[in-house]
Design a protein around this motif. Structure first.
Motif, mmCIF file in Angstrom:
data_model
loop_
_atom_site.group_PDB
_atom_site.id
_atom_site.type_symbol
_atom_site.label_atom_id
_atom_site.label_comp_id
_atom_site.label_asym_id
_atom_site.label_seq_id
_atom_site.Cartn_x
_atom_site.Cartn_y
_atom_site.Cartn_z
ATOM 1 N N VAL A 116 2.446 46.778 7.704
ATOM 2 C CA VAL A 116 3.114 45.226 7.229
ATOM 3 C C VAL A 116 3.383 46.047 5.805
ATOM 4 O O VAL A 116 2.167 45.477 5.172
ATOM 5 C CB VAL A 116 2.727 44.116 7.927
ATOM 6 C CG1 VAL A 116 3.646 42.857 7.106
ATOM 7 C CG2 VAL A 116 2.323 44.329 8.999
ATOM 8 N N GLY A 117 4.270 46.188 5.071
ATOM 9 C CA GLY A 117 3.765 46.002 3.892
ATOM 10 C C GLY A 117 2.963 47.200 3.299
ATOM 11 O O GLY A 117 3.242 47.986 3.986
ATOM 12 N N GLN A 118 3.008 46.378 2.016
ATOM 13 C CA GLN A 118 1.784 47.802 2.171
ATOM 14 C C GLN A 118 0.187 48.103 2.357
ATOM 15 O O GLN A 118 -1.189 48.494 1.954
ATOM 16 C CB GLN A 118 1.200 48.389 0.167
ATOM 17 C CG GLN A 118 2.571 48.912 -0.625
ATOM 18 C CD GLN A 118 2.184 49.065 -1.653
ATOM 19 O OE1 GLN A 118 1.823 49.714 -2.059
ATOM 20 N NE2 GLN A 118 2.991 48.238 -3.073
ATOM 21 N N LEU A 127 3.063 46.463 12.757
ATOM 22 C CA LEU A 127 4.683 45.802 12.653
ATOM 23 C C LEU A 127 5.276 45.855 13.877
ATOM 24 O O LEU A 127 6.269 44.592 14.125
ATOM 25 C CB LEU A 127 5.360 47.524 11.971
ATOM 26 C CG LEU A 127 6.712 46.972 11.818
ATOM 27 C CD1 LEU A 127 6.607 45.957 10.555
ATOM 28 C CD2 LEU A 127 7.401 48.032 10.513
ATOM 29 N N LEU A 156 8.360 38.105 7.420
ATOM 30 C CA LEU A 156 8.271 40.199 6.372
ATOM 31 C C LEU A 156 8.792 40.701 5.292
ATOM 32 O O LEU A 156 8.153 41.214 5.630
ATOM 33 C CB LEU A 156 8.203 40.330 8.448
ATOM 34 C CG LEU A 156 9.555 41.999 8.118
ATOM 35 C CD1 LEU A 156 7.487 43.005 8.120
ATOM 36 C CD2 LEU A 156 9.337 42.855 9.621
ATOM 37 N N GLN A 171 7.007 42.379 3.370
ATOM 38 C CA GLN A 171 6.929 44.541 2.559
ATOM 39 C C GLN A 171 7.376 44.653 1.544
ATOM 40 O O GLN A 171 7.079 45.508 1.096
ATOM 41 C CB GLN A 171 8.516 43.953 3.101
ATOM 42 C CG GLN A 171 8.720 44.383 4.781
ATOM 43 C CD GLN A 171 8.276 45.225 5.559
ATOM 44 O OE1 GLN A 171 6.982 45.841 5.378
ATOM 45 N NE2 GLN A 171 8.248 45.294 7.018
ATOM 46 N N ARG A 172 7.524 43.760 0.218
ATOM 47 C CA ARG A 172 7.643 43.833 -1.248
ATOM 48 C C ARG A 172 6.631 42.836 -1.897
ATOM 49 O O ARG A 172 6.547 43.280 -3.536
ATOM 50 C CB ARG A 172 9.167 43.375 -2.070
ATOM 51 C CG ARG A 172 9.101 41.480 -1.582
ATOM 52 C CD ARG A 172 9.831 41.111 -2.378
ATOM 53 N NE ARG A 172 10.731 38.811 -1.956
ATOM 54 C CZ ARG A 172 10.287 39.244 -1.837
ATOM 55 N NH1 ARG A 172 10.972 39.154 -0.346
ATOM 56 N NH2 ARG A 172 10.002 37.348 -1.354
#
Length: 394
Positions: A104-106, A316, A336, A340-341
């Motif tokens: 999930v993202g980083q 995820l 989400l 993600q960013r």
């Protein structure tokens, strides 16, 4: 009934996590189920406060516990000191590939340092927005879309967020990222003066409109304030807790959202949080500890047992599950994009020293004002000291 002699022969693992329903209950539930599947194993979980979770050295904890739920900024320190065991040396490569693909993202790379995976991302979080839909409706106010909307709502005394030093530092990073520059990318300054000054000014313009009691509240205390009273209708950014989006958890239900727009057309970029499951290098039963960690992080457990018991999964597949979202007022689906960013903060050896003290400097400015460039100069000195610690260790 099992004899006490048999009980004495059980393999025992001790774990430490943080003392909120999100941190403790899923670990108890997964431990209980794992013990039922492996009757020769007993897993004991203890809890500590959120501040202790952020503060107490992983070195101290790894001598006392086999299983550690950790904050990813500790990764560089733990890797340098070889305090925890790398998962790559013990788990099947295909399992770790699945974890990486379903990050999930980083969240997954946040525990990867110097080519090794030091924890599994069992919990994913970043600051997101929260609202009391019932209060916004009664005010006749739509959900804020821009920072200007937030300021207007704050003028009515309806906005709050955490102003504790650690959260303030994470929010300062967020303002910097949202103004187009990631912090801590240079060796000798946290952020350029142009962006840093603007970030501080934006931050103070909002903090000045928020009740002083929030200088004493961490994110979940802000959410407790929101559900137990009928004053705060909106929190523009705080580390998300899906518990408050579940029927019956609080007096009132919170809805969670992506962040507002500060400038341009894109929502703000917040600073990644979450928690990872690590294993002490001194664990006497590494194979069993690794197997339990693999069980906790598996997609099926993450999307069922883990989240059903108050957890906020790091896989995820759980975030995309329609059943998980049904249980949580679409918390995962709606936040989400924010995850993600999210910005991945530094994890170099000395960064915890900077993180532990820099927030106090920004809090002092938010409370009492002052010259923004002086604030940045102080932060830069602290930052250079922390970089020096890295060089000296290396």
């Amino acid at each position: 009934m099992i004899s006490t002699t048999h009980m004495a022969n059980k393999i025992q693992l001790k774990g430490i996590t943080w003392g909120h329903s999100r941190g403790l209950l899923p670990m108890l539930a997964t431990a209980q189920r794992y013990e039922e599947l492996h009757p020769n194993v007993e897993i004991l979980w203890k809890k500590r406060t959120l501040q202790e979770f952020a503060d107490k050295s992983i070195e101290q904890l790894a001598t006392e516990y086999d299983l550690l739920v950790i904050d990813h900024p500790w990764t560089g320190h733990a890797a340098a000191k070889k305090i925890i065991a790398p998962f790559d040396d013990h788990l099947d490569a295909a399992y770790l590939v699945d974890q990486k693909i379903n990050s999930v993202g980083q969240s997954y790379p946040s525990y990867n340092f110097e080519g090794k995976q030091w924890a599994l991302p069992i919990d994913a979080a970043t600051p997101v927005a929260a609202s009391r839909p019932d209060l916004l409706a009664s005010l006749g106010t739509p959900l804020p879309k821009t920072f200007a909307d937030v300021l207007a709502l704050a003028d009515q005394g309806r906005v709050a967020f955490s102003l504790l030093p650690i959260d303030v530092l994470m929010s300062f990073y967020m303002f910097c990222c949202s103004l187009g520059e990631d912090p801590c990318q240079q060796e000798d300054e946290v952020i350029s003066s142009a962006v840093g000054i603007k970030a501080l000014q934006h931050f103070k313009s909002l903090a000045d409109r928020v009740d002083a009691r929030f200088y004493q509240k961490n994110p979940f205390m802000v959410f407790e304030d929101m559900v137990n009273n009928d004053e705060i209708a909106y929190c523009p950014f705080a580390y998300g807790y899906s518990n408050y989006a579940r029927e019956g958890y609080g007096r009132k239900l919170l809805h969670f959202h992506d962040l507002v727009i500060l400038q341009g057309s894109e929502p703000m970029t917040s600073t990644l949080g979450g928690a990872g499951l690590a294993i002490s290098a001194g664990c006497k039963h590494l194979d069993i500890a690794m197997d339990y960690a693999q069980f906790v992080g598996s997609p099926d457990v993450q999307a069922t047992l883990y989240v059903e018991n108050g957890g906020q999964p790091g896989h995820l597949k759980a975030w995309e599950s329609s059943e998980v979202n049904r249980r949580t007022s679409n918390f995962f689906q709606d936040t989400l994009p924010t995850l993600q960013r999210a910005f991945l903060r530094p994890r170099y050896f000395g960064h915890m020293h900077f993180q532990d003290h820099a927030g106090d400097v920004v809090v002092e400015y938010l409370k009492n004002g002052g010259d923004e460039q002086s604030v940045l100069n102080t932060l830069n000195e602290m930052y250079k000291q922390s970089r020096l610690m890295e060089d000296q260790h290396g």
